[in-house]
Structures are given as structure tokens and as C-alpha cells.
Design a protein around this motif. Structure first.
Motif, PDB file in Angstrom:
ATOM      1  N   ALA A   1       1.590  -1.354 -13.700  1.00 50.01           N
ATOM      2  CA  ALA A   1      -0.080  -1.373 -14.166  1.00 50.01           C
ATOM      3  C   ALA A   1      -0.775  -1.421 -12.915  1.00 50.01           C
ATOM      4  O   ALA A   1      -0.398  -2.073 -12.213  1.00 50.01           O
ATOM      5  N   PRO A   2      -1.685  -0.691 -12.603  1.00 50.58           N
ATOM      6  CA  PRO A   2      -2.778  -0.595 -11.600  1.00 50.58           C
ATOM      7  C   PRO A   2      -3.367  -2.278 -11.602  1.00 50.58           C
ATOM      8  O   PRO A   2      -3.490  -2.753 -12.708  1.00 50.58           O
ATOM      9  N   ALA A   3      -3.731  -2.394 -10.368  1.00 50.57           N
ATOM     10  CA  ALA A   3      -4.340  -3.782 -10.270  1.00 50.57           C
ATOM     11  C   ALA A   3      -5.553  -3.587  -9.706  1.00 50.57           C
ATOM     12  O   ALA A   3      -5.788  -2.632  -8.792  1.00 50.57           O
ATOM     13  N   ARG A   4      -6.836  -4.317  -9.966  1.00 53.81           N
ATOM     14  CA  ARG A   4      -8.262  -4.217  -9.276  1.00 53.81           C
ATOM     15  C   ARG A   4      -8.170  -4.972  -8.314  1.00 53.81           C
ATOM     16  O   ARG A   4      -9.072  -4.830  -7.303  1.00 53.81           O
ATOM     17  N   LYS A   5      -7.243  -6.075  -8.038  1.00 55.61           N
ATOM     18  CA  LYS A   5      -7.271  -6.731  -6.722  1.00 55.61           C
ATOM     19  C   LYS A   5      -5.740  -7.090  -6.526  1.00 55.61           C
ATOM     20  O   LYS A   5      -5.032  -7.059  -7.306  1.00 55.61           O
ATOM     21  N   PRO A   6      -5.719  -7.558  -5.167  1.00 60.49           N
ATOM     22  CA  PRO A   6      -4.235  -7.998  -4.930  1.00 60.49           C
ATOM     23  C   PRO A   6      -3.708  -9.168  -5.917  1.00 60.49           C
ATOM     24  O   PRO A   6      -4.549 -10.139  -6.203  1.00 60.49           O
ATOM     25  N   ARG A   7      -2.508  -9.052  -6.224  1.00 63.91           N
ATOM     26  CA  ARG A   7      -1.966  -9.898  -7.078  1.00 63.91           C
ATOM     27  C   ARG A   7      -1.311 -11.226  -6.511  1.00 63.91           C
ATOM     28  O   ARG A   7      -0.832 -11.082  -5.482  1.00 63.91           O
TER      29      ARG A   7
ATOM     30  N   VAL B   1       7.203 -12.609   3.281  1.00 59.49           N
ATOM     31  CA  VAL B   1       6.229 -12.237   2.230  1.00 59.49           C
ATOM     32  C   VAL B   1       4.582 -12.342   2.997  1.00 59.49           C
ATOM     33  O   VAL B   1       3.965 -11.471   2.385  1.00 59.49           O
ATOM     34  N   GLN B   2       4.491 -13.059   3.837  1.00 57.51           N
ATOM     35  CA  GLN B   2       3.221 -13.164   4.491  1.00 57.51           C
ATOM     36  C   GLN B   2       2.975 -11.835   5.073  1.00 57.51           C
ATOM     37  O   GLN B   2       1.860 -11.267   4.986  1.00 57.51           O
ATOM     38  N   ARG B   3       4.138 -11.213   5.843  1.00 58.62           N
ATOM     39  CA  ARG B   3       3.734 -10.054   6.691  1.00 58.62           C
ATOM     40  C   ARG B   3       3.710  -8.842   5.826  1.00 58.62           C
ATOM     41  O   ARG B   3       2.844  -7.832   5.954  1.00 58.62           O
ATOM     42  N   ASN B   4       4.157  -8.876   4.586  1.00 58.43           N
ATOM     43  CA  ASN B   4       4.489  -7.617   3.800  1.00 58.43           C
ATOM     44  C   ASN B   4       3.844  -7.664   2.420  1.00 58.43           C
ATOM     45  O   ASN B   4       3.928  -6.685   1.530  1.00 58.43           O
ATOM     46  N   ALA B   5       3.300  -8.915   1.875  1.00 61.02           N
ATOM     47  CA  ALA B   5       2.977  -9.125   0.535  1.00 61.02           C
ATOM     48  C   ALA B   5       1.950  -7.695   0.120  1.00 61.02           C
ATOM     49  O   ALA B   5       1.926  -7.055  -1.023  1.00 61.02           O
ATOM     50  N   ARG B   6       1.194  -7.583   1.130  1.00 61.93           N
ATOM     51  CA  ARG B   6       0.007  -6.370   0.701  1.00 61.93           C
ATOM     52  C   ARG B   6       0.710  -5.321   0.463  1.00 61.93           C
ATOM     53  O   ARG B   6       0.067  -4.240  -0.395  1.00 61.93           O
ATOM     54  N   ALA B   7       1.602  -4.734   1.031  1.00 64.89           N
ATOM     55  CA  ALA B   7       2.254  -3.384   1.027  1.00 64.89           C
ATOM     56  C   ALA B   7       2.640  -3.244  -0.519  1.00 64.89           C
ATOM     57  O   ALA B   7       2.670  -2.105  -0.964  1.00 64.89           O
ATOM     58  N   PHE B   8       3.042  -4.285  -1.116  1.00 67.44           N
ATOM     59  CA  PHE B   8       3.613  -4.428  -2.513  1.00 67.44           C
ATOM     60  C   PHE B   8       2.363  -4.737  -3.648  1.00 67.44           C
ATOM     61  O   PHE B   8       2.571  -5.013  -4.645  1.00 67.44           O
ATOM     62  N   GLY B   9       1.125  -4.702  -3.131  1.00 69.70           N
ATOM     63  CA  GLY B   9      -0.098  -5.079  -3.975  1.00 69.70           C
ATOM     64  C   GLY B   9      -0.350  -6.625  -4.103  1.00 69.70           C
ATOM     65  O   GLY B   9      -0.877  -7.020  -4.745  1.00 69.70           O
ATOM     66  N   GLY B  10       0.535  -7.359  -3.221  1.00 68.59           N
ATOM     67  CA  GLY B  10       0.438  -8.902  -3.389  1.00 68.59           C
ATOM     68  C   GLY B  10      -0.506  -9.443  -2.205  1.00 68.59           C
ATOM     69  O   GLY B  10      -1.049  -8.745  -1.455  1.00 68.59           O
ATOM     70  N   ASP B  11      -0.852 -10.678  -2.601  1.00 68.79           N
ATOM     71  CA  ASP B  11      -1.835 -11.362  -2.064  1.00 68.79           C
ATOM     72  C   ASP B  11      -1.327 -12.506  -1.126  1.00 68.79           C
ATOM     73  O   ASP B  11      -0.709 -13.774  -1.665  1.00 68.79           O
ATOM     74  N   PRO B  12      -1.028 -12.446   0.186  1.00 63.52           N
ATOM     75  CA  PRO B  12      -0.567 -13.236   1.174  1.00 63.52           C
ATOM     76  C   PRO B  12      -1.117 -14.766   1.054  1.00 63.52           C
ATOM     77  O   PRO B  12      -0.525 -15.685   1.636  1.00 63.52           O
ATOM     78  N   ARG B  13      -2.325 -14.817   0.511  1.00 62.64           N
ATOM     79  CA  ARG B  13      -3.316 -15.971   0.510  1.00 62.64           C
ATOM     80  C   ARG B  13      -2.963 -16.855  -0.538  1.00 62.64           C
ATOM     81  O   ARG B  13      -3.320 -17.818  -0.974  1.00 62.64           O
ATOM     82  N   ASN B  14      -2.046 -16.202  -1.681  1.00 68.16           N
ATOM     83  CA  ASN B  14      -1.891 -16.588  -2.797  1.00 68.16           C
ATOM     84  C   ASN B  14      -0.521 -16.678  -3.271  1.00 68.16           C
ATOM     85  O   ASN B  14      -0.184 -15.857  -4.173  1.00 68.16           O
ATOM     86  N   VAL B  15       0.378 -17.471  -2.429  1.00 66.71           N
ATOM     87  CA  VAL B  15       1.774 -17.493  -2.822  1.00 66.71           C
ATOM     88  C   VAL B  15       2.439 -18.799  -3.395  1.00 66.71           C
ATOM     89  O   VAL B  15       1.714 -19.728  -2.904  1.00 66.71           O
TER      90      VAL B  15
END
Length: 535
Positions: free
Chosen positions: A127-133, A201-215
């Protein structure tokens, strides 16, 4: 331990980890190259900082299996800190990487001798996300000698919880926790692998729609103990902002003859000097049979042993080394007690009948007092038998299960929760479904029985009744709300309050056709004041 090293630990761990995470969260070049992640649409191919990876669809999730997060720790890299991945060209297909070396077991039936095993798997909702997950990084259990992140298929957890899930392989046994005098990293290579995965994860989370600040770093059994190690490690500063410890804690330890006959009292944490002495003794047996080159160091010569030979000594190194390095300057138990841990919210809990999983090691249990005496000694045994009278249980095996569950598992987790709750919110729980499909009939909520309620172990949809499915949904909702916000509460499930510092209170998690989800005093239920007084 030197004053300088203690000062390093204090300085690194006392600041709020969330602030440290913010400082580590600058998006990588790879992440900014993925325009689709900025629009909330997950692509089938993602560019990581080392190359492109292809997904496959499982249910309502995209799965990127077998992504290398560190170079293969083979040859000269055996027993060294994880090294950077060599970038690749083309697109890597979604295919599970090798499990790390281990002997045959139920999770890896054929075992493995493949040291090229430092892979992780990423699962994202379709599903699309409105903000990084938010991101959950799962460290598997297995006693530090078996298991793999590969076994934890996370499609239902990611899709229902709207989070990115990363499952990790790390070096085990002699490959991950070997030590030798003068060898940097002795006893901590597996922990360093976990940190390398968290940095990936810190380096690549955003590439997968993730938020490296919220791990959130999470794990069960040895994975839970690993989470504790990361909570107390200065070198994990800034890598996560929440933690989940399932059936494994900073204070975990066991008594004589308590899990297996003939077992000595111990814990997962050993001073590095002991780990190194163990390695020197082991090496002294191996070196005479090797053709070491003139001037070659003992460790370099030992690195030439074939993996299929090394696997025979897998179990000789399953303790994590502390002291003498920044990875674990202190025993995690001592660090937690001293308040030297990352200030992050925590979920911490056990299964109601953890030790039932080890009953078979004792054969047919008839002489319950004899087992108690072998564990605590003749002087203390009468006190235990008064606290746990055989008349209160349906069998000697049930009584022994209750004693060892409380002594080994529940009360060590409770004491860890008490200590952490002085500084951070701690949400305590107990999984209490007596009929999990992962537990043998009659064993109740045994060790690892909760995993099927969060994951699809081995990619299998284990049969759940309607009430068990509801419990699974509620547990996923609790866990992933915590991953997203640091608070597990939300609609459709009973309220869950953080525990106090004195008695550990939390939730008992069971289907509605048993006891349902309800508050429980874990300190009282598991006789933890008694065990604290006995020791």
C-alpha cells in the motif's frame, strides 16, 4: 575496567538515543535516488547504496530477500569486524541468502557451513504511504548457535502494522563469538554484525520507504538478549529509538542442572579474558595439526580451518564477551543495573510456560524434590519445595516446569524490567495461549510459542482458531503501534500501561476463549520476590 572506558560508556549511553538517531539520519545518496519512495509508491526495484535489488510480492507485502549488508566474513575476514559490501551491477533477485553456519536443527534442517551469510531481508507493505514508515529490525534467537533471520517471514506483520520489517542473519557460535588473546573483537563478532545491519538500515531505510529516525530493534530468546546487548553498547548509539525483548533479557541466567542435567550455572555474558582463554585452549588442540606458515600468527593459521570442520566445535563459543572493548565494556546485566543504557522505550516479556520446552531433556520426571535439590542445593531445596508444593500441580513435570520457568526466565526478565523502568517506559507482558500451534500439546505457552502470532515462520500459515487469529491481530497491532510511536496502545485492544519500578505489572495475552487479554502482576505470579530472596 578502566575509568576511561567507564566514562566512554556513560557518555555514550546516558543521552536520549532519539536525539542521537536524528544525528545519524541523513539520507544516503542511494535513498535520494529513489523518487518513488518520496511519492509514497513502493517500486519493484530499489537502489541500495551497494546496488539494485528486486522484490517479490507476498500477500499485501513486497519482500526483498537476500540483501548483503556486509562483505562475506570468509578467509582473512573470519573473526574480524564486518567489512563493507562490494557493490554489484545489475539487479539482485529476491532470494534468501545462506543461513550462517550451524549444525542441523529444526529451523535449518540440513545445517549450513556457508560463512558467506551476512544477509538481511526487507519486507514493506504494498500500500502507498503518506510518509516514511517506521522500521522494525528483527534479530533471531537460537541460543547463539542456530537460527536465521530467513525464518521470519514478515508479510503479515508489515502489511497489517504498516511498518517496514528487516530480518537479519548474523554469525553464530564459534564463527560469531570466538576469542583469542590479542584478537580485536573477541566474543563480539555476532553483535558487530547486528550493528552493521542497523547501520545499513540507517543508510538505506529511505530507499524502501522507511524512516531511519524511527527504528526499533527487536528479538526473541538469544535475539532478546542481543537487543539487551545493543541497549548497553556504546557502539550502537544512534542506531535505534525503541527496543523489544521477547523471552530474553539483560539479567538472563540459569542455575545448576536447570535446563539440562549436568549443566553448570551460567549466563550468556562472559569476561573477554575468559572467552580468549577458551579460544587459546581450543587453538592449542588444533594448531599442531595445521600446516602454519613460518611467521604466521596463530589466529591467521586457525582461519585456514575448513568451515565444515569448524562446525564440529560450534557450541564451544556461545557466550558474549564483555570488557576491554567499546562494543560491550560492561556485562549488560551490570550496565543495566547501573543505568548505563540507551534511553529508549522498551517492550519486555515472556511466555507463561517458557521452560516447558526443556522438559524432554529430563526424561520421565518422577522425583521432583531431587531435581530441585540438584538445582539449588540441599540447604535451599526445602524453601523451594514449600514455595512450589507438588500438591499444587498436576504432575512432577508441571511443578518442575513452573520452578524453572520462574527461576530462569520470568524473574530475570522482571528484574530487567524493574531496572529499565527507573529511566524509560517499559511495557511488560506475558504470552499465555496454552494451545499455540508452535508448542507441543500439553506444554502450554512454551518458549517461542508466540512467534506464530507475529510472523509466518518458514513462510508457513500455521492454523489458528478464530480467537487465536484475533489475538494475533491484537499482538501485531500492539507491537507495530509501539514500533511507530513508542506506545503500544490503540483501538480494538485493552489498554497497556507502562510498569512501575517495584512490582512489574503488564498484560497477559491469551485468546478470549481462555483468559483473554487482562492485567497481570508478573512479579507476584512468578514468585519473583521469593527468588530474589533465595539468591
Amino acid at each position: 575496567m578502566t575509568k576511561k572506558l567507564l566514562a566512554l560508556l556513560t557518555a555514550a549511553l546516558v543521552p536520549v538515543a532519539g536525539a542521537a538517531v536524528l544525528s545519524a539520519a541523513a539520507p544516503s545518496e542511494a535513498a535520494t535516488d529513489n523518487a518513488a519512495s518520496r511519492t509514497g509508491v513502493q517500486p519493484d526495484v530499489v537502489r541500495t547504496d551497494s546496488g539494485r535489488v528486486q522484490s517479490k510480492t507476498v500477500g499485501q507485502a513486497r519482500v526483498f530477500d537476500g540483501i548483503p549488508y556486509a562483505a562475506p566474513p570468509v578467509g582473512a575476514l573470519r573473526w574480524k569486524a564486518p567489512q563493507p559490501v562490494q557493490p554489484w551491477t545489475g539487479v539482485r533477485e529476491s532470494k534468501l541468502g545462506n543461513p550462517c553456519p550451524q549444525q542441523a536443527n529444526s529451523e535449518v534442517p540440513k545445517g549450513s557451513t556457508a560463512e558467506d551469510c551476512l544477509y538481511l531481508n526487507v519486507t514493506t507493505p504494498t500500500a502507498p504511504a503518506r510518509k516514511p514508515r517506521a522500521v522494525m529490525v528483527w534479530i533471531p534467537g537460537g541460543g547463539f548457535f542456530e537460527g536465521a533471520g530467513n525464518s521470519y517471514e514478515a508479510s503479515k506483520l508489515a502489511a497489517r502494522g504498516d511498518v517496514v520489517v528487516v530480518t537479519v542473519n548474523y554469525r553464530l557460535g564459534i564463527y560469531g563469538f570466538f576469542g583469542y588473546p590479542g584478537l580485536p573483537g573477541s566474543g563480539t563478532f555476532g553483535l558487530q554484525d547486528q550493528q552493521a545491519a542497523l547501520r545499513w538500515v540507517q543508510r538505506n531505510a529511505r530507499a524502501f520507504g522507511g524512516d531511519p529516525r524511527n527504528v526499533t530493534v527487536a528479538g526473541e530468546s538469544a535475539g532478546g538478549m542481543s537487543v539487551c546487548a545493543q541497549l548497553t553498547s556504546p557502539t550502537s548509539t544512534g542506531l535505534f529509538s525503541k527496543a523489544i525483548m521477547q523471552s530474553g533479557s539483560c539479567n538472563f541466567n540459569w542455575g545448576d542442572n536447570s535446563q539440562y542435567p549436568g549443566q553448570a550455572a551460567d549466563s550468556p555474558w562472559h569476561p573477554i579474558r575468559d572467552v580468549q582463554a577458551n579460544g587459546k585452549e581450543w587453538g592449542a588442540e588444533k594448531l599442531p595439526d595445521l600446516h602454519c606458515k613460518p611467521g604466521q600468527s596463530a589466529v591467521d593459521c586457525l582461519r585456514t580451518i575448513d568451515s565444515d570442520v569448524l562446525i564440529d566445535d560450534m557450541f564451544q563459543f556461545t557466550q558474549l564477551g564483555y570488557g576491554g572493548s567499546a562494543v560491550l565494556p560492561l556485562s549488560p546485566a551490570k550496565a543495566l543495573q547501573a543505568g548505563l543504557f540507551h534511553r529508549v522505550p522498551i517492550i519486555s516479556g515472556n511466555n507463561h510456560d517458557e521452560a516447558a520446552a526443556w522438559l524432554s531433556a529430563f526424561g520421565e520426571i518422577k522425583d521432583y524434590p531431587k531435581l530441585v535439590t540438584a538445582m539449588v542445593g540441599a540447604k535451599k531445596a526445602p524453601k523451594v519445595l514449600r514455595e512450589y508444593p507438588l500438591s499444587s500441580y498436576e504432575s512432577p513435570a508441571a511443578a518442575w516446569s513452573a520452578v524453572t520457568t520462574d527461576r530462569i526466565w520470568s524473574c530475570t526478565q522482571v528484574s530487567s524490567g524493574q531496572q529499565a523502568a527507573r529511566k524509560v517506559p517499559v511495557y511488560a507482558y506475558e504470552f499465555a495461549d496454552k494451545h499455540s500451534p508452535l508448542a507441543a500439546p500439553g506444554l502450554g505457552a512454551a518458549h517461542a510459542a508466540e512467534l506464530v502470532y507475529l510472523f509466518r515462520p518458514g513462510g508457513i500459515d500455521f492454523p489458528l482458531t478464530a480467537t487465536q487469529q484475533t489475538l494475533s491481530n491484537q499482538m501485531i497491532d500492539y507491537w507495530t503501534a509501539f514500533v511507530r510511536t513508542g506506545n503500544p496502545n490503540g483501538p480494538g485492544r485493552p489498554a497497556w500501561s507502562p510498569t512501575g519500578q517495584h512490582e512489574v505489572k503488564g498484560l497477559s495475552l491469551a485468546p478470549t476463549d481462555q483468559t483473554g487479554i487482562h492485567p497481570v502482576n508478573l512479579s507476584t505470579e512468578h514468585h519473583c520476590a521469593f527468588w530474589a530472596g533465595l539468591s
